[in-house]
Scaffold this motif. Structure first.
Motif, PDB file in Angstrom:
ATOM      1  N   LEU A 118       0.741  -1.201  -0.047  1.00 24.05           N
ATOM      2  CA  LEU A 118       0.138   0.146   0.019  1.00 24.05           C
ATOM      3  C   LEU A 118       0.670   1.200   0.060  1.00 24.05           C
ATOM      4  CD1 LEU A 118      -2.664  -0.992   2.595  1.00 24.05           C
ATOM      5  CD2 LEU A 118      -3.214  -0.803   0.041  1.00 24.05           C
ATOM      6  N   ARG A 119       2.235   1.059   0.061  1.00 24.46           N
ATOM      7  CA  ARG A 119       3.022   2.343   0.219  1.00 24.46           C
ATOM      8  C   ARG A 119       2.784   3.290   1.382  1.00 24.46           C
ATOM      9  NH1 ARG A 119       2.204   4.486  -5.732  1.00 24.46           N
ATOM     10  NH2 ARG A 119       3.533   6.187  -5.096  1.00 24.46           N
ATOM     11  N   VAL A 120       2.521   2.437   2.553  1.00 22.72           N
ATOM     12  CA  VAL A 120       2.025   3.418   3.761  1.00 22.72           C
ATOM     13  C   VAL A 120       2.837   4.311   4.346  1.00 22.72           C
ATOM     14  CG1 VAL A 120       1.505   2.949   6.163  1.00 22.72           C
ATOM     15  CG2 VAL A 120       0.588   1.653   4.403  1.00 22.72           C
ATOM     16  N   SER A 121       4.539   4.133   4.121  1.00 23.22           N
ATOM     17  CA  SER A 121       5.412   5.025   4.626  1.00 23.22           C
ATOM     18  C   SER A 121       5.279   6.308   3.778  1.00 23.22           C
ATOM     19  CB  SER A 121       6.794   4.435   4.464  1.00 23.22           C
ATOM     20  OG  SER A 121       7.916   5.427   4.602  1.00 23.22           O
ATOM     21  N   GLU A 122       5.175   6.233   2.330  1.00 29.95           N
ATOM     22  CA  GLU A 122       4.965   7.423   1.762  1.00 29.95           C
ATOM     23  C   GLU A 122       3.467   8.283   2.047  1.00 29.95           C
ATOM     24  OE1 GLU A 122       5.012   8.513  -3.010  1.00 29.95           O
ATOM     25  OE2 GLU A 122       5.278   6.514  -2.628  1.00 29.95           O
ATOM     26  N   ALA A 123       2.655   7.362   2.254  1.00 31.47           N
ATOM     27  CA  ALA A 123       1.225   7.992   2.451  1.00 31.47           C
ATOM     28  C   ALA A 123       1.175   8.601   3.776  1.00 31.47           C
ATOM     29  CB  ALA A 123       0.284   6.747   2.383  1.00 31.47           C
ATOM     30  N   ASN A 124       1.965   8.164   4.872  1.00 33.66           N
ATOM     31  CA  ASN A 124       1.889   8.680   5.840  1.00 33.66           C
ATOM     32  C   ASN A 124       2.915  10.041   6.042  1.00 33.66           C
ATOM     33  OD1 ASN A 124       2.053   5.690   8.113  1.00 33.66           O
ATOM     34  ND2 ASN A 124       0.509   6.823   7.285  1.00 33.66           N
ATOM     35  N   GLU A 125       3.667  10.277   4.984  1.00 34.26           N
ATOM     36  CA  GLU A 125       4.117  11.748   5.145  1.00 34.26           C
ATOM     37  C   GLU A 125       3.223  12.795   4.524  1.00 34.26           C
ATOM     38  OE1 GLU A 125       7.341  11.354   1.715  1.00 34.26           O
ATOM     39  OE2 GLU A 125       8.408   9.977   2.985  1.00 34.26           O
ATOM     40  N   LYS A 126       2.091  12.312   3.995  1.00 31.47           N
ATOM     41  CA  LYS A 126       1.043  13.212   3.809  1.00 31.47           C
ATOM     42  C   LYS A 126       0.150  13.484   4.888  1.00 31.47           C
ATOM     43  CE  LYS A 126      -2.086  15.393   1.249  1.00 31.47           C
ATOM     44  NZ  LYS A 126      -2.056  16.747   0.799  1.00 31.47           N
ATOM     45  N   THR A 127      -0.308  12.232   5.844  1.00 35.15           N
ATOM     46  CA  THR A 127      -1.327  12.200   6.911  1.00 35.15           C
ATOM     47  C   THR A 127      -0.999  10.843   7.399  1.00 35.15           C
ATOM     48  OG1 THR A 127      -3.409  12.322   7.767  1.00 35.15           O
ATOM     49  CG2 THR A 127      -3.171  11.490   5.575  1.00 35.15           C
ATOM     50  N   ARG A 128      -1.009  10.754   9.113  1.00 33.70           N
ATOM     51  CA  ARG A 128      -1.260   9.819   9.533  1.00 33.70           C
ATOM     52  C   ARG A 128      -2.554   9.183  10.234  1.00 33.70           C
ATOM     53  NH1 ARG A 128       3.317   7.884  11.845  1.00 33.70           N
ATOM     54  NH2 ARG A 128       2.211   7.587  14.238  1.00 33.70           N
ATOM     55  N   GLY A 129      -3.744   9.949   9.697  1.00 33.49           N
ATOM     56  CA  GLY A 129      -4.823   9.902  10.113  1.00 33.49           C
ATOM     57  C   GLY A 129      -5.209  10.596  11.359  1.00 33.49           C
ATOM     58  N   GLU A 130      -4.719  11.717  11.760  1.00 36.99           N
ATOM     59  CA  GLU A 130      -5.088  12.340  13.278  1.00 36.99           C
ATOM     60  C   GLU A 130      -6.283  13.232  12.689  1.00 36.99           C
ATOM     61  OE1 GLU A 130      -2.214  12.639  11.659  1.00 36.99           O
ATOM     62  OE2 GLU A 130      -0.593  12.270  13.104  1.00 36.99           O
ATOM     63  N   GLY A 131      -7.309  13.041  13.842  1.00 40.66           N
ATOM     64  CA  GLY A 131      -8.561  13.725  13.762  1.00 40.66           C
ATOM     65  C   GLY A 131      -9.633  12.953  13.221  1.00 40.66           C
ATOM     66  N   VAL A 132      -9.409  11.806  12.917  1.00 47.78           N
ATOM     67  CA  VAL A 132     -10.403  10.672  12.344  1.00 47.78           C
ATOM     68  C   VAL A 132     -10.642   9.586  13.286  1.00 47.78           C
ATOM     69  CG1 VAL A 132     -11.212   9.105  10.520  1.00 47.78           C
ATOM     70  CG2 VAL A 132      -9.691  11.404  10.172  1.00 47.78           C
ATOM     71  N   THR A 133     -12.001   9.387  13.856  1.00 49.15           N
ATOM     72  CA  THR A 133     -12.225   8.347  14.441  1.00 49.15           C
ATOM     73  C   THR A 133     -12.789   7.194  13.716  1.00 49.15           C
ATOM     74  OG1 THR A 133     -12.745   9.789  16.539  1.00 49.15           O
ATOM     75  CG2 THR A 133     -13.805   7.783  16.463  1.00 49.15           C
ATOM     76  N   VAL A 134     -12.370   5.999  13.851  1.00 53.38           N
ATOM     77  CA  VAL A 134     -12.822   4.720  13.276  1.00 53.38           C
ATOM     78  C   VAL A 134     -13.429   3.825  14.172  1.00 53.38           C
ATOM     79  CG1 VAL A 134     -12.103   2.745  12.038  1.00 53.38           C
ATOM     80  CG2 VAL A 134     -10.787   4.858  11.700  1.00 53.38           C
ATOM     81  N   ALA A 135     -14.664   3.650  14.072  1.00 54.80           N
ATOM     82  CA  ALA A 135     -15.442   2.991  15.002  1.00 54.80           C
ATOM     83  C   ALA A 135     -15.450   1.238  14.689  1.00 54.80           C
ATOM     84  CB  ALA A 135     -17.053   2.951  15.032  1.00 54.80           C
ATOM     85  N   ILE A 136     -14.925   0.314  15.306  1.00 55.64           N
ATOM     86  CA  ILE A 136     -14.881  -0.929  15.193  1.00 55.64           C
ATOM     87  C   ILE A 136     -16.074  -1.621  15.601  1.00 55.64           C
ATOM     88  CG2 ILE A 136     -13.643  -3.114  15.254  1.00 55.64           C
ATOM     89  CD1 ILE A 136     -10.958  -1.520  15.419  1.00 55.64           C
ATOM     90  N   VAL A 137     -16.811  -2.376  15.113  1.00 52.76           N
ATOM     91  CA  VAL A 137     -18.280  -2.944  15.584  1.00 52.76           C
ATOM     92  C   VAL A 137     -17.783  -4.335  15.703  1.00 52.76           C
ATOM     93  CG1 VAL A 137     -20.706  -3.169  15.154  1.00 52.76           C
ATOM     94  CG2 VAL A 137     -19.625  -1.237  14.445  1.00 52.76           C
ATOM     95  N   ASP A 138     -17.806  -4.814  16.837  1.00 58.72           N
ATOM     96  CA  ASP A 138     -17.164  -6.043  16.946  1.00 58.72           C
ATOM     97  C   ASP A 138     -17.266  -6.583  18.379  1.00 58.72           C
ATOM     98  OD1 ASP A 138     -14.973  -8.380  16.826  1.00 58.72           O
ATOM     99  OD2 ASP A 138     -15.002  -7.795  14.596  1.00 58.72           O
ATOM    100  N   ASN A 139     -16.316  -7.576  18.871  1.00 54.08           N
ATOM    101  CA  ASN A 139     -16.410  -7.988  20.278  1.00 54.08           C
ATOM    102  C   ASN A 139     -15.597  -7.153  21.253  1.00 54.08           C
ATOM    103  OD1 ASN A 139     -18.001 -10.126  19.399  1.00 54.08           O
ATOM    104  ND2 ASN A 139     -16.177 -11.480  18.758  1.00 54.08           N
ATOM    105  N   GLY A 140     -14.986  -6.120  20.810  1.00 57.50           N
ATOM    106  CA  GLY A 140     -14.190  -5.501  21.858  1.00 57.50           C
ATOM    107  C   GLY A 140     -12.741  -5.217  21.173  1.00 57.50           C
ATOM    108  N   VAL A 141     -12.151  -4.447  22.000  1.00 58.23           N
ATOM    109  CA  VAL A 141     -10.474  -4.312  21.430  1.00 58.23           C
ATOM    110  C   VAL A 141      -9.723  -4.239  22.712  1.00 58.23           C
ATOM    111  CG1 VAL A 141      -8.936  -2.822  20.544  1.00 58.23           C
ATOM    112  CG2 VAL A 141     -11.037  -2.698  19.540  1.00 58.23           C
ATOM    113  N   ASP A 142      -8.443  -5.044  22.749  1.00 55.17           N
ATOM    114  CA  ASP A 142      -7.551  -4.883  24.020  1.00 55.17           C
ATOM    115  C   ASP A 142      -6.863  -3.859  24.080  1.00 55.17           C
ATOM    116  OD1 ASP A 142      -5.892  -5.504  25.919  1.00 55.17           O
ATOM    117  OD2 ASP A 142      -4.857  -7.049  25.020  1.00 55.17           O
TER     118      ASP A 142
END
Length: 395
Positions: free
Chosen positions: A35-59
């Motif tokens: 996915l070329r994540v290292s290059e993508a993270n030079e643009k943004t690391r996702g700050e300010g966005v909330t991702v809801a995970i609808v599942d059994n929970g998260v440790d």
């Protein structure tokens, strides 16, 4: 029902990996290079966005997730012990917002959007447990989770389940979309396994199509994949409950696609959801049959162009009506002061007294004129010479 991969994919994960051996974890995250994540993270690391995970929970105590996970919310109204009984939600969380650990965070799992916040939406226990002991979820329970995520303002909602459809589930998806959220759903796990098409088949839901290292589709689907996006879905290294790691497949693609969406939302925070999807659509690499097809969907995700390419809006704003020439000429230039009409002067409630001298002067003149007129008429009647005018007598 939930995928059997949740059980089959955790064999490695059930034994926690000590920090001394965590260096190899990052090396096994082949999807980061794909996915070329290292290059993508030079643009943004996702700050300010909330991702809801609808599942059994998260440790949230996992060393790679401690700074990423918000307090969980629960669909059944009575919180269960914190954590994640089968590790599935924790696995999704690591792919989205894992931050690694150690010196320069070079050890452990790195997420695609490590600056994003994870909101665990914990589903209640099923009304009728599966007799095999597998964790199951009903369409309406899943709908309740999506409803809660929408109320809490999550702009990305990820579902690692597949279920049969229901009216409530479809309505929950519609309400999330109306609130400008993007719903991402798993769309296949392992070849040969039964996989219900919902919610991936609903209009507007982004279906995560699992791909091999070579970029081929691993699992067919009945969803139609009208908004399917191909992302890695084979031998995916990620976090597991209890502080360990796991190699999983198939439905983990939903976590990767949700993280991709989070990055694009963070890079373009003013764009509505449909324009975010448009950016992903026009930059996707077409594969399979030309155009959208039921195998690859829209195509393979191409993350860096989705973040950096100049792309016209799918729905540009309507042009404003141009002002007429006369209106333009008479309108003041921007920034120039506008002349206001002067208010009428007021002399106050006793201002009429100032006019009394003038009234008195006019009254005296009228009195003298009337008196002179009467004398002239009297003289004319008696034959007497006209008397001298008052003004001549005063000389």
């Amino acid at each position: 029902m939930k995928k059997a991969a949740v059980v089959a994919g955790v064999v490695l994960a059930l034994v926690p990996v000590s920090p001394a051996h965590a260096d190899g974890i990052r090396d096994d995250q082949w999807h980061l290079q794909w996915l070329r994540v290292s290059e993508a993270n030079e643009k943004t690391r996702g700050e300010g966005v909330t991702v809801a995970i609808v599942d059994n929970g998260v440790d949230r105590n996992h060393i790679d997730l401690t700074a990423s996970v918000l307090p969980a919310i629960y669909t059944n109204g009575s919180p269960t012990p914190p954590g994640d009984p089968d590790g599935h939600g924790t696995a999704l969380a690591g792919l989205i917002a894992g931050q690694g650990h150690g010196a320069n965070r070079q050890n452990g799992v790195l997420g695609i959007a490590p600056g994003a916040d994870i909101l665990p939406v914990v589903l209640g226990s099923p009304a009728t447990p599966d007799p095999t002991g597998a964790r199951t979820v009903t369409p309406d329970q899943l709908a309740e989770g999506i409803e809660l995520a929408t109320v809490r303002g999550a702009k990305v909602i990820v579902v690692g389940y597949s279920v049969g459809g229901s009216e409530r589930l479809q309505q929950a998806v519609r309400e999330a979309q109306a609130a400008d959220a993007i719903v991402v759903a798993a769309d296949g796990n392992r070849a040969g396994e039964a996989f219900e098409p919902y919610p991936a088949a609903y209009d507007g839901v982004l279906a995560a199509v699992p791909l091999s290292r070579a970029g081929d589709v691993l699992v067919a689907s009945d969803s139609g994949r009208k908004l399917g996006f191909g992302v890695p879905g084979e031998e995916i290294m990620t976090t597991n409950t209890g502080g360990g790691y796991r190699v999983d497949a198939g439905n983990m693609a939903a976590g990767e696609l949700a993280a991709v969406v989070a990055l694009v939302r963070a890079a373009y925070p003013k764009l509505p959801a449909d324009e975010i999807v448009h950016r992903l659509t026009v930059t996707a690499v077409d594969a399979g049959d030309k155009g959208v097809d039921p195998q690859f969907g829209v195509g393979r995700v191409d993350l860096v162009p989705a973040l950096t390419r100049t792309i016209p809006l799918a729905k540009p704003p309507a042009p404003s009506v141009a002002p007429s020439p006369s209106a333009t000429a008479s309108a003041p230039a921007a920034g120039q002061p506008v002349a206001e009409p002067l208010p009428a002067r007021s002399r106050g409630p006793l201002g009429w007294l100032l006019s009394l001298p003038l009234v008195a002067f006019i009254g005296v003149l009228l009195w003298y004129a009337l008196r002179a007129e009467l004398r002239l008429r009297r003289a004319a009647a008696t034959g007497e010479p006209a008397p001298a005018r008052d003004d001549e007598a005063m000389v």
